[in-house]
Design a protein around this motif. Structure first.
Motif, mmCIF file in Angstrom:
data_model
loop_
_atom_site.group_PDB
_atom_site.id
_atom_site.type_symbol
_atom_site.label_atom_id
_atom_site.label_comp_id
_atom_site.label_asym_id
_atom_site.label_seq_id
_atom_site.Cartn_x
_atom_site.Cartn_y
_atom_site.Cartn_z
ATOM 1 N N HIS A 224 14.189 5.591 5.088
ATOM 2 C CA HIS A 224 15.915 4.867 4.222
ATOM 3 C C HIS A 224 17.062 5.206 3.850
ATOM 4 C CE1 HIS A 224 13.711 2.053 7.476
ATOM 5 N NE2 HIS A 224 12.544 2.523 7.413
ATOM 6 N N ASP B 86 -0.375 -9.397 5.354
ATOM 7 C CA ASP B 86 -0.756 -7.747 4.820
ATOM 8 C C ASP B 86 -1.785 -6.765 5.276
ATOM 9 O OD1 ASP B 86 0.969 -8.650 3.124
ATOM 10 O OD2 ASP B 86 -0.416 -8.445 1.582
ATOM 11 N N LEU B 87 -2.985 -7.414 5.619
ATOM 12 C CA LEU B 87 -3.905 -6.567 6.437
ATOM 13 C C LEU B 87 -3.385 -5.789 8.301
ATOM 14 C CD1 LEU B 87 -7.251 -8.043 5.208
ATOM 15 C CD2 LEU B 87 -6.274 -6.029 4.364
ATOM 16 N N ARG C 177 8.708 -5.551 12.831
ATOM 17 C CA ARG C 177 8.619 -5.542 11.384
ATOM 18 C C ARG C 177 8.125 -4.404 10.994
ATOM 19 N NH1 ARG C 177 5.539 -8.444 7.032
ATOM 20 N NH2 ARG C 177 5.494 -6.610 5.597
ATOM 21 N N LEU C 178 7.076 -3.812 11.582
ATOM 22 C CA LEU C 178 6.661 -2.497 11.651
ATOM 23 C C LEU C 178 7.605 -1.731 12.020
ATOM 24 C CD1 LEU C 178 3.674 -1.340 10.737
ATOM 25 C CD2 LEU C 178 4.048 -3.539 10.389
ATOM 26 N N PHE D 239 1.307 -1.124 0.073
ATOM 27 C CA PHE D 239 0.096 0.104 0.057
ATOM 28 C C PHE D 239 0.856 1.641 -0.110
ATOM 29 C CE2 PHE D 239 0.871 0.853 4.444
ATOM 30 C CZ PHE D 239 1.305 0.239 4.942
ATOM 31 N N VAL E 269 -0.185 -5.525 8.986
ATOM 32 C CA VAL E 269 0.555 -4.855 8.511
ATOM 33 C C VAL E 269 0.724 -2.964 8.472
ATOM 34 C CG1 VAL E 269 2.580 -3.607 7.053
ATOM 35 C CG2 VAL E 269 2.560 -6.348 7.711
ATOM 36 N N GLN E 270 -0.557 -3.199 7.387
ATOM 37 C CA GLN E 270 -0.859 -1.982 7.029
ATOM 38 C C GLN E 270 -2.271 -1.400 8.229
ATOM 39 O OE1 GLN E 270 -3.931 -2.204 3.247
ATOM 40 N NE2 GLN E 270 -3.441 -0.317 3.458
ATOM 41 N N GLU F 48 10.976 -1.517 12.996
ATOM 42 C CA GLU F 48 12.256 -1.529 11.611
ATOM 43 C C GLU F 48 11.759 -0.399 10.386
ATOM 44 O OE1 GLU F 48 13.372 -5.112 10.853
ATOM 45 O OE2 GLU F 48 14.458 -5.543 12.837
ATOM 46 N N ALA F 49 10.563 -0.526 10.392
ATOM 47 C CA ALA F 49 10.456 0.200 8.738
ATOM 48 C C ALA F 49 10.106 1.275 8.910
ATOM 49 C CB ALA F 49 9.001 -0.168 8.319
ATOM 50 N N TYR F 50 8.981 1.863 10.558
ATOM 51 C CA TYR F 50 9.013 3.518 11.087
ATOM 52 C C TYR F 50 9.990 4.851 11.729
ATOM 53 C CZ TYR F 50 5.123 3.152 8.177
ATOM 54 O OH TYR F 50 3.979 3.296 7.079
ATOM 55 N N GLN F 51 11.334 3.728 12.224
ATOM 56 C CA GLN F 51 12.096 4.215 13.392
ATOM 57 C C GLN F 51 12.679 5.310 13.452
ATOM 58 O OE1 GLN F 51 15.509 3.355 13.924
ATOM 59 N NE2 GLN F 51 15.112 5.155 15.726
ATOM 60 N N PRO F 52 13.324 5.108 11.839
ATOM 61 C CA PRO F 52 13.784 6.314 10.833
ATOM 62 C C PRO F 52 12.948 6.913 10.220
ATOM 63 C CG PRO F 52 14.509 3.787 9.639
ATOM 64 C CD PRO F 52 12.974 3.129 10.379
ATOM 65 N N VAL F 53 11.953 6.567 10.239
ATOM 66 C CA VAL F 53 10.267 7.641 9.462
ATOM 67 C C VAL F 53 10.397 8.315 11.286
ATOM 68 C CG1 VAL F 53 8.492 8.337 8.760
ATOM 69 C CG2 VAL F 53 9.772 6.286 7.855
ATOM 70 N N SER G 244 0.434 -0.128 10.158
ATOM 71 C CA SER G 244 1.214 1.175 9.939
ATOM 72 C C SER G 244 0.209 2.708 10.102
ATOM 73 C CB SER G 244 0.903 0.785 8.301
ATOM 74 O OG SER G 244 1.582 1.554 7.770
ATOM 75 N N ASN G 245 -1.076 2.381 9.820
ATOM 76 C CA ASN G 245 -1.771 3.499 9.854
ATOM 77 C C ASN G 245 -1.985 3.610 11.126
ATOM 78 O OD1 ASN G 245 -2.659 2.824 7.083
ATOM 79 N ND2 ASN G 245 -5.276 2.847 8.031
#
Lengths: 225, 462
Positions: free
Chosen positions: A194, B349-350, B318-319, A184, B352-353, B321-326, B356-357
């Motif tokens: 990143h 997938d859902l 997983r989330l 998404f 994660v979404q 690691e993806a968002y910590q830099p952000v 993420s939201n």
């Protein structure tokens, strides 16, 4: 590259054909499932671009038939069918990538090029290089010249993907898909954050930048002057 | 009910089936009855023969043939139902009317004799006579009795069996037909009600069918189904009006921008900028469209059929690691809390979404540096995913509304987003039978999604 486009909307087909031709590729167009299958089996294409809903059948069945005939030509689905399960279904039927309409042409071009360049056999290289950057895939370590780069596993994965596609544009959506498994569009600048970290380790301490931002498209790693 | 429909109706079939079953049952029952009664009549006839023989032979009758002969004559005169024959040791007949040719072997036998008819003529059908021969010291005594009474009994019972079976079949047919017609009439009411629903009266429900609890259950289930359908249709209508309202806004803005560019912009650069802006607006509209479709699909239950166990701590890691830099790039801090090694049954997938939201909501709506915690913990049998922040939170009174489509709190109206993020979170939680609880945690907002124990072989509706 020689490409096959299965698309029944003549205007959309012409638009894609024009863009791909300008990028230096030749494009065959088929408008029905039967024609598409016939051309896919007869012609030696580098990438098949397949619409899911075409007259005479589902693009899925075309791809299944191509795979059953023993052809491993990379396939990208280009489709308005974008349900929760549809992407998985597309990949399970033998597709390699899935792009949902509407899309930016640059996204399609980047993905087609990434697929076309993919080495057809299993890649057994243990070392990748771009300029003075070298990646040791076995030890999961990276160096620039003699300096060892201190990367997290995720940063290494990101760098590896860029290097495997060196000289090609890699879009944010491709990275989200391949590195984070996000299907998404996030509202934050996740990829850029990143990439900024990665650049601070791979490029900033050195005189020569390898990672480039391609405006409006994505990123590219390249040892260009 | 009209003629041809009646012929194919369940009432008629039910009646025919009942009639056949009862006719067979009746025949079987009367057959068994007849067999038993005939057996009884035959054995009582044999008892009579033995008794008569014993009477004749008592008081010296067995040894005195002349006395025996007199006794037989006397009994014949008083029209005893028995017939006799008496032989001396040489086989000469001394008396009795039983015809020649009867068996003198001791024991039970039978012989057919011509039937005496009223007019003295010989009847066609001979009568079977059951005989009992008894050896005497100086001869043989044979006592016989006609089996006609037994035959008459048999014939009479066959007639009763026939009429009985017919009668039962007839009654069963009437009963079956009545039951069938009652059922058909009740079902006609149900059919009329469903026809009204089909005509668009979605609020209509089925009338009570009656006839017992299984029909009440059927009605309840059908009405439950109608309720669910009505709710889905209403949700669909909501979506339609939401789309009409919130999708027109960016499209209208885009239209104005293009119109203005067409009329007033003179430079290529200016036109390109206008087109770029229009593309951005268009992408915004497409995003809303895609999000709405996704919510609708998830609310319809799509995805449940492919649920698989997902590691809860793997998911939040997983989330993270993806968002910590952000988060760090935006000046926030982020912490990971993995206090569970359980698995959640769901669509990765859902999930994660969904997380993420929630994380993006915190980052996007932040008005200063935040501390965001992303975590998972076990609470009893439940596995709880957790996203908390130290931002300005959501006003208490708005909390129940934030998961509605397009709901936005005033102060965040200028922040990016379509008002669909939390609606999607709620839809994904519901799809997983998980409870989403949003709470103002002063400062900030805490979102907890509690999942039930993962049961892998759970059956899901098709």
């Amino acid at each position: 590259m020689k490409l096959l486009l299965l698309e029944d909307d003549a205007e959309a087909a012409e638009f894609v054909q024009r863009g791909l031709t300008e990028a230096g590729h030749t494009v065959d167009i088929a408008a029905t499932a039967d024609d598409g299958l016939h051309l896919a089996l007869e012609g030696a294409h580098d990438v098949l671009i397949i619409d899911r809903m075409v007259p005479g059948g589902d693009g899925l069945s075309v791809v299944r038939a191509v795979r059953e005939a023993g052809k491993a030509t990379p396939v990208i689905f280009l489709t308005a069918v974008a349900g929760v399960r549809d992407r998985v279904e597309g990949l399970e039927s033998g597709g390699d990538d899935y792009l949902v309409k509407p899309y930016a042409f640059s996204e399609l071009l980047a993905r087609v090029q990434a697929l076309g360049r993919r080495s057809p056999t299993i890649d057994l290289r243990t070392r990748l290089e771009v300029g003075d950057l070298s990646l040791d895939l076995g030890g999961r370590t990276a160096r620039r010249g003699a300096t060892r780069l201190d990367l997290t596993p995720q940063e290494f994965k990101l760098l590896e993907y860029l290097v495997r596609h060196s000289g090609q544009v890699v879009t944010r959506a491709m990275l989200l898909d391949k590195i984070w498994g996000f299907h998404f569009d996030p509202r934050t600048n996740l990829v850029d954050a990143h990439m900024s970290r990665l650049r601070s380790k791979v490029d900033r301490p050195f005189s020569r930048e390898l990672i480039h931002t391609v405006r409006g498209a994505g990123y590219m790693i390249d040892d260009r002057a | 009910m009209t003629g041809p429909r009646f012929l194919s109706s369940s009432a008629l079939r039910l009646a025919a089936a009942f009639a056949l079953i009862f006719a067979l049952g009746g025949a079987l029952m009367f057959g068994a009855f007849q067999w038993a009664v005939t057996g009884y009549a035959n054995s009582s006839l044999e008892d009579d023969l033995r008794l008569e023989t014993r009477l004749l032979l008592t008081d010296g009758g067995a040894s005195d043939l002349a006395a025996l002969q007199r006794r037989i004559s006397a009994r014949t005169r008083i029209a005893s139902p028995f017939a006799y024959a008496l032989f001396d040791a040489t086989g000469r007949r001394l008396g009795g009317q039983l015809p020649v040719g009867i068996s003198c072997d001791p024991g039970l036998n039978q012989v057919s004799v011509p039937a005496p008819s009223d007019d003295g003529a010989i009847d066609d059908e001979p009568i079977l006579v059951r005989t009992l021969a008894t050896s005497l010291p100086e001869g043989v005594l044979v006592v016989g009795k006609s089996t006609q009474a037994v035959h008459e009994l048999q014939e009479w019972m066959a007639e009763i069996a026939l009429w009985g079976a017919f009668g039962m079949a007839g009654l069963a047919a009437v009963g079956g037909l009545t039951a069938g017609l009652i059922l058909a009439r009740r079902l006609d009411k149900v059919n009329a009600a469903t026809a009204r629903v089909m005509q668009g009266h979605l609020g209509d429900r089925l009338p009570p069918i009656g006839l017992g609890s299984e029909f009440a259950t059927l009605r309840d289930n059908l009405n439950g189904m109608l309720e669910r359908l009505e709710a889905s249709l209403q949700a669909m209508r909501h979506v339609s009006s939401d789309i009409a309202h919130d999708l027109r806004t960016p499209l209208n803005r885009m239209r104005q921008r293009l119109e203005q560019a067409r009329g007033h912009t003179r430079t290529v650069k200016g036109l390109q900028a206008a087109i770029d802006q229009a593309l951005t607006d268009l992408d915004g509209a497409l995003d809303i469209f895609a999000a709405l479709l996704r919510i609708a699909q998830i609310e319809a239950g799509t995805g449940r059929e492919t649920f698989a166990p997902v590691s809860a701590s793997g998911l939040v890691r997983r989330l993270f690691e993806a968002y910590q830099p952000v988060a760090e790039l935006a000046g926030h801090t982020m912490a990971l809390l993995t206090d569970s090694d359980r698995e959640i049954l769901g669509d990765e997938d859902l999930l994660v979404q969904m997380l993420s939201n929630l994380v993006e909501n915190a980052i996007v709506h932040a008005d200063g540096p935040l501390h965001i915690i992303l975590g998972v913990s076990d609470e009893g049998t439940r596995t709880v995913l957790l996203v908390t922040d130290t931002g300005s939170g959501i006003p208490e009174e708005a909390l129940p509304k934030v998961t509605r489509r397009f709901f936005r709190i005033d102060h965040s109206r200028h922040a990016p987003g379509s008002g669909l993020g939390l609606a999607l979170v709620a839809a994904i939680a519901t799809l997983h039978d998980a409870d989403l609880v949003l709470r103002s945690s002063r400062p900030g907002l805490s979102a907890r999604i509690a999942f039930g124990p993962a049961v892998v072989d759970r059956t899901s509706p098709p």
